[in-house]
Design an enzyme around this catalytic site. Structure first.
Site, PDB file in Angstrom:
ATOM      1  N   GLY A   1       0.798  -1.213   0.000  1.00  0.00           N
ATOM      2  CA  GLY A   1       0.000   0.000   0.000  1.00  0.00           C
ATOM      3  C   GLY A   1       0.835   1.269   0.000  1.00  0.00           C
ATOM      4  O   GLY A   1       2.066   1.251   0.134  1.00  0.00           O
ATOM      5  N   HIS A   2       0.133   2.395  -0.119  1.00  0.00           N
ATOM      6  CA  HIS A   2       0.819   3.679  -0.236  1.00  0.00           C
ATOM      7  C   HIS A   2       1.584   4.041   1.034  1.00  0.00           C
ATOM      8  O   HIS A   2       1.221   3.679   2.130  1.00  0.00           O
ATOM      9  CB  HIS A   2      -0.165   4.793  -0.615  1.00  0.00           C
ATOM     10  CG  HIS A   2      -1.296   4.998   0.336  1.00  0.00           C
ATOM     11  ND1 HIS A   2      -2.386   5.760   0.026  1.00  0.00           N
ATOM     12  CD2 HIS A   2      -1.529   4.550   1.595  1.00  0.00           C
ATOM     13  CE1 HIS A   2      -3.225   5.786   1.035  1.00  0.00           C
ATOM     14  NE2 HIS A   2      -2.716   5.056   1.995  1.00  0.00           N
ATOM     15  N   ASN A   3       2.694   4.746   0.817  1.00  0.00           N
ATOM     16  CA  ASN A   3       3.546   5.283   1.885  1.00  0.00           C
ATOM     17  C   ASN A   3       4.335   4.227   2.643  1.00  0.00           C
ATOM     18  O   ASN A   3       4.923   4.528   3.692  1.00  0.00           O
ATOM     19  CB  ASN A   3       2.740   6.113   2.903  1.00  0.00           C
ATOM     20  CG  ASN A   3       2.002   7.257   2.273  1.00  0.00           C
ATOM     21  OD1 ASN A   3       2.395   7.759   1.226  1.00  0.00           O
ATOM     22  ND2 ASN A   3       0.906   7.669   2.878  1.00  0.00           N
TER      23      ASN A   3
END
Length: 333
Positions: free
Chosen positions: A243-245
Site C-alpha cells: 500500500g501507499h507510503n
C-alpha cells in the site's frame, strides 16, 4: 515540497474565495494568501492548504506552518494565529477536492525511442508505449505491451516483463519487474462526505532501489503525498500488495499473497511468509520474521518471529495452540 513535476502539473494559485467555492466551506479567518499546493499539516508552509479532521492531530495542527487550514467548527480556536481558516464538516473531503484541482497527473503521450532510451542497447519489445519525459537506462529490456508512464525513470540493466504498467516511479539499476506488475497506481484513500466517499488524490511516487525484484501481478501503490520505497535487493514474489507510503527495507523477502497496508515501515532483512497480512501504520523491526498466514496488528520488535491471528511471538502462539489442543482432547475424552 511540491508533487514531482515529472508526474503532476500544478494549476494557478488559489485565493480564499476560490477555495471556499471549491470546497463548499466557510471562510472564518482571512489573510492575504495564495495557495500553491496542498500538504499534510507537518509539511505545510505559508503557501499550502492543510486540513485537520480528527482531534488526534491537534498537536500537529498547533505546530503547522500552513497558510490555510480546513477544520471542523470545533477546531477553529486551535488553528495557529497566522493561518487563514476555512470551516467544513467534511475537512478531508474538502482538502481532497482542492488537491484534485491543483495537482493533476500528466496524461500519457507516447514518445519516440530516441527520446527515452539512453542508447541502442535498450530493447523495446513490440507494443511497448513510453510516455514523454521518461528515461530508460543502458542495457534495459522492456517486455511486449508494457506501458511506461510519462516522467518515469528506469535505470540500467533492468528487465521489465510483458504487460506491466509503471507510472509515477523512479527505478534503480538491475531491477526486475515481472509480467503484469502494476507499479505506481493510486493508493487506496477515500474521505467521507455527505454525497458518498471522495477519492483522495495520491500525489507521491514509488521508488524501487537497485537490485529489487518484483513478481508477476504484484501491485505497489504510489505514496499519498510522500513516497512508497522498496529498499535495495529486496525480493517480492507474485501477487503481493504493498500500500501507499510503505517503506520496505533492504534485502527483505516477501512471499506470494502477502498484503501490506498503507504507511507500514519494514526494517532490513525482514521475511514474510505467504499470505501474511499487515495492518496499517505498523512498524516491523530489522531481521524480524512474519509466518505464513499471520495477521499482524501490532509492531514487531527487531529479530522476533511472529505467527497466528492476531499475530504474536511464535513461542507464545505455539504454547497457546498446544493448550487449546489439549482442552479440545479433554472434552472429547
Amino acid at each position: 515540497m511540491m508533487p514531482d513535476a515529472r508526474f503532476f502539473t500544478t494549476s494557478a494559485p488559489l485565493g480564499l474565495d476560490d477555495l471556499a467555492a471549491l470546497t463548499g466551506g466557510e471562510v472564518v479567518r482571512r489573510s492575504e494568501v495564495a495557495v500553491t499546493r496542498v500538504a499534510p499539516l507537518a509539511e505545510a508552509d505559508a503557501g499550502s492548504l492543510a486540513f485537520m479532521a480528527d482531534r488526534k492531530f491537534a498537536a500537529a495542527l498547533s505546530a503547522s506552518g500552513a497558510g490555510v487550514v480546513i477544520v471542523p467548527p470545533s477546531a477553529v480556536d486551535a488553528v495557529p494565529a497566522g493561518a487563514a481558516v476555512i470551516v467544513s464538516r467534511e475537512a478531508q473531503a474538502a482538502w481532497a477536492r482542492v488537491a484534485a484541482h491543483l495537482h493533476r497527473p500528466i496524461l500519457l503521450e507516447a514518445a519516440g525511442p530516441s527520446d527515452v532510451c539512453e542508447d541502442d542497447t535498450v530493447v523495446l519489445e513490440p507494443g511497448v508505449v513510453v510516455g514523454i519525459g521518461a528515461r530508460i537506462g543502458r542495457g534495459s529490456r522492456i517486455g511486449a505491451n508494457t506501458v511506461i508512464g510519462p516522467g518515469v525513470q528506469i535505470g540500467r540493466d533492468c528487465v521489465i516483463g510483458s504487460g506491466a504498467t509503471i507510472g509515477f516511479s523512479l527505478i534503480g539499476d538491475r531491477v526486475k519487474i515481472y509480467a503484469g506488475a502494476r507499479i505506481g497506481e493510486a493508493g487506496f484513500g477515500a474521505a467521507g462526505a455527505a454525497g458518498g466517499p471522495v477519492d483522495i488524490p495520491q500525489l507521491g511516487r514509488v521508488i524501487l532501489q537497485d537490485g529489487v525484484t518484483i513478481g508477476a501481478n504484484t501491485c505497489i501503490d504510489r505514496g499519498a503525498y510522500g513516497d512508497t520505497v522498496v529498499g535495495e535487493n529486496t525480493k517480492i514474489d507474485n501477487l503481493v500488495q504493498i500500500g501507499h507510503n510503505c517503506i520496505i527495507g533492504r534485502s527483505c523477502l516477501i512471499a506470494a499473497h502477502t498484503g501490506i497496508s498503507g504507511s507500514v515501515t519494514v526494517g532490513d532483512n525482514v521475511m514474510f511468509g505467504g499470505k501474511a497480512g499487515i495492518g496499517d501504520h505498523i512498524a516491523i523491526g530489522e531481521g524480524a520474521r512474519v509466518a505464513a498466514g499471520a495477521g499482524v496488528l501490532a509492531d514487531i520488535p527487531a529479530g522476533e518471529t511472529w505467527s497466528g491471528y492476531p499475530a504474536k511471538p511464535i513461542r507464545q502462539f505455539l504454547r497457546e495452540a498446544v493448550w487449546l489442543a489439549r482442552q479440545v482432547n479433554r472434552k472429547k475424552d
